[in-house]
Design a protein around this motif. Structure first.
Motif, PDB file in Angstrom:
ATOM      1  N   VAL A  13       0.858  -1.187   0.000  1.00 37.12           N
ATOM      2  CA  VAL A  13       0.000   0.000   0.000  1.00 37.12           C
ATOM      3  C   VAL A  13       0.896   1.239   0.000  1.00 37.12           C
ATOM      4  CG1 VAL A  13      -1.778   1.280   1.258  1.00 37.12           C
ATOM      5  CG2 VAL A  13      -1.810  -1.214   1.261  1.00 37.12           C
ATOM      6  N   LEU A  14       0.631   2.148  -0.925  1.00 39.67           N
ATOM      7  CA  LEU A  14       1.440   3.356  -1.053  1.00 39.67           C
ATOM      8  C   LEU A  14       1.373   4.181   0.225  1.00 39.67           C
ATOM      9  CD1 LEU A  14       3.006   4.470  -3.559  1.00 39.67           C
ATOM     10  CD2 LEU A  14       1.118   6.058  -3.840  1.00 39.67           C
ATOM     11  N   ASP A  15       2.516   4.697   0.670  1.00 39.56           N
ATOM     12  CA  ASP A  15       2.580   5.458   1.914  1.00 39.56           C
ATOM     13  C   ASP A  15       3.173   6.849   1.625  1.00 39.56           C
ATOM     14  OD1 ASP A  15       2.977   6.497   4.399  1.00 39.56           O
ATOM     15  OD2 ASP A  15       4.303   4.917   5.105  1.00 39.56           O
ATOM     16  N   PRO A  16       2.334   7.794   1.192  1.00 42.74           N
ATOM     17  CA  PRO A  16       2.863   9.112   0.815  1.00 42.74           C
ATOM     18  C   PRO A  16       3.502   9.862   1.984  1.00 42.74           C
ATOM     19  CG  PRO A  16       0.452   9.069   0.672  1.00 42.74           C
ATOM     20  CD  PRO A  16       0.886   7.678   0.961  1.00 42.74           C
ATOM     21  N   GLN A  17       2.975   9.671   3.209  1.00 39.93           N
ATOM     22  CA  GLN A  17       3.588  10.333   4.364  1.00 39.93           C
ATOM     23  C   GLN A  17       5.012   9.827   4.577  1.00 39.93           C
ATOM     24  OE1 GLN A  17       0.437   9.661   7.444  1.00 39.93           O
ATOM     25  NE2 GLN A  17       0.938  11.754   8.039  1.00 39.93           N
ATOM     26  N   GLY A  18       5.175   8.506   4.474  1.00 42.29           N
ATOM     27  CA  GLY A  18       6.509   7.919   4.626  1.00 42.29           C
ATOM     28  C   GLY A  18       7.468   8.445   3.563  1.00 42.29           C
ATOM     29  N   LYS A  19       6.983   8.538   2.324  1.00 39.37           N
ATOM     30  CA  LYS A  19       7.813   9.046   1.226  1.00 39.37           C
ATOM     31  C   LYS A  19       8.215  10.496   1.480  1.00 39.37           C
ATOM     32  CE  LYS A  19       8.454   5.824  -1.837  1.00 39.37           C
ATOM     33  NZ  LYS A  19       9.812   5.291  -1.861  1.00 39.37           N
ATOM     34  N   ALA A  20       7.258  11.290   1.989  1.00 40.18           N
ATOM     35  CA  ALA A  20       7.543  12.704   2.265  1.00 40.18           C
ATOM     36  C   ALA A  20       8.630  12.825   3.331  1.00 40.18           C
ATOM     37  CB  ALA A  20       6.265  13.418   2.713  1.00 40.18           C
ATOM     38  N   ILE A  21       8.535  11.971   4.364  1.00 37.82           N
ATOM     39  CA  ILE A  21       9.554  11.998   5.415  1.00 37.82           C
ATOM     40  C   ILE A  21      10.912  11.607   4.832  1.00 37.82           C
ATOM     41  CG2 ILE A  21      10.323  10.864   7.550  1.00 37.82           C
ATOM     42  CD1 ILE A  21       7.315  10.540   8.265  1.00 37.82           C
ATOM     43  N   GLN A  22      10.914  10.560   3.987  1.00 39.39           N
ATOM     44  CA  GLN A  22      12.180  10.109   3.403  1.00 39.39           C
ATOM     45  C   GLN A  22      12.843  11.226   2.595  1.00 39.39           C
ATOM     46  OE1 GLN A  22      11.765   6.510   1.100  1.00 39.39           O
ATOM     47  NE2 GLN A  22      13.917   6.490   0.474  1.00 39.39           N
ATOM     48  N   HIS A  23      12.032  11.930   1.780  1.00 42.82           N
ATOM     49  CA  HIS A  23      12.588  13.014   0.974  1.00 42.82           C
ATOM     50  C   HIS A  23      13.072  14.165   1.850  1.00 42.82           C
ATOM     51  CE1 HIS A  23      10.060  11.304  -2.543  1.00 42.82           C
ATOM     52  NE2 HIS A  23      11.273  10.802  -2.537  1.00 42.82           N
ATOM     53  N   ALA A  24      12.317  14.450   2.918  1.00 43.67           N
ATOM     54  CA  ALA A  24      12.728  15.542   3.815  1.00 43.67           C
ATOM     55  C   ALA A  24      14.040  15.193   4.517  1.00 43.67           C
ATOM     56  CB  ALA A  24      11.618  15.813   4.833  1.00 43.67           C
ATOM     57  N   LEU A  25      14.192  13.928   4.912  1.00 43.17           N
ATOM     58  CA  LEU A  25      15.445  13.508   5.560  1.00 43.17           C
ATOM     59  C   LEU A  25      16.615  13.655   4.586  1.00 43.17           C
ATOM     60  CD1 LEU A  25      14.271  10.329   7.528  1.00 43.17           C
ATOM     61  CD2 LEU A  25      15.033  12.489   8.518  1.00 43.17           C
ATOM     62  N   GLU A  26      16.377  13.266   3.322  1.00 43.64           N
ATOM     63  CA  GLU A  26      17.439  13.408   2.319  1.00 43.64           C
ATOM     64  C   GLU A  26      17.785  14.874   2.109  1.00 43.64           C
ATOM     65  OE1 GLU A  26      15.810  11.149  -0.934  1.00 43.64           O
ATOM     66  OE2 GLU A  26      16.249   9.237   0.094  1.00 43.64           O
ATOM     67  N   ALA A  27      16.760  15.726   2.077  1.00 36.91           N
ATOM     68  CA  ALA A  27      16.995  17.163   1.890  1.00 36.91           C
ATOM     69  C   ALA A  27      17.779  17.762   3.060  1.00 36.91           C
ATOM     70  CB  ALA A  27      15.661  17.887   1.714  1.00 36.91           C
ATOM     71  N   LEU A  28      17.627  17.170   4.247  1.00 40.96           N
ATOM     72  CA  LEU A  28      18.366  17.638   5.424  1.00 40.96           C
ATOM     73  C   LEU A  28      19.781  17.065   5.467  1.00 40.96           C
ATOM     74  CD1 LEU A  28      15.595  17.393   8.180  1.00 40.96           C
ATOM     75  CD2 LEU A  28      16.741  19.483   7.444  1.00 40.96           C
ATOM     76  N   GLY A  29      20.123  16.194   4.521  1.00 40.62           N
ATOM     77  CA  GLY A  29      21.482  15.677   4.447  1.00 40.62           C
ATOM     78  C   GLY A  29      21.681  14.314   5.089  1.00 40.62           C
TER      79      GLY A  29
END
Lengths: 80, 80
Positions: A13-29
């Motif tokens: 099941v697609l988890d857009p919240q999880g994906k958003a967190i993953q991208h935000a963590l990557e953006a934070l380095g």
């Protein structure tokens, strides 16, 4: 008696919240983050003092209200 | 390596989601529910293989992104 319920999306099941967190963590380095999934945790204080009966009641609550069993799994822990 | 983060509201912070669940359970006929609190659980798959280093990184993630430490507590579990 306290029950803790974990409600998590079923795998697949697609988890857009999880994906958003993953991208935000990557953006934070933060590197090396392979996957992120977000779920809910619900803590319930019950008047019931028997652990077995409490588990039966809480599993009934999960099926009726706390989890959408089409797309979500639930796990019940009974603590003292 | 998988980390599991629990983010819960600090005691004393109003939890309208928890209250809504409590009232819905009562409306469904579940008695003896003294209190309900809702929080988040975030599961993170990390490339890091050292448990100690993983914990340090994930606690840093909590402070920077995952938890609002003014109103929320976080707890990190590192699983294999």
């Amino acid at each position: 008696m306290r029950a803790r319920v974990h409600v998590t999306l079923k795998s697949g099941v697609l988890d857009p919240q999880g994906k958003a967190i993953q991208h935000a963590l990557e953006a934070l380095g933060f590197g090396g983050v392979d996957a992120v999934r977000q779920g809910k945790v619900i803590e319930i204080d019950l008047a019931e003092t028997d652990a077995g009966k409490a588990r039966v009641v809480v599993e009934d609550m999960c099926r009726q209200l706390l989890a959408n069993t089409v797309i979500e799994n639930y796990a019940v822990e009974i603590a003292d």
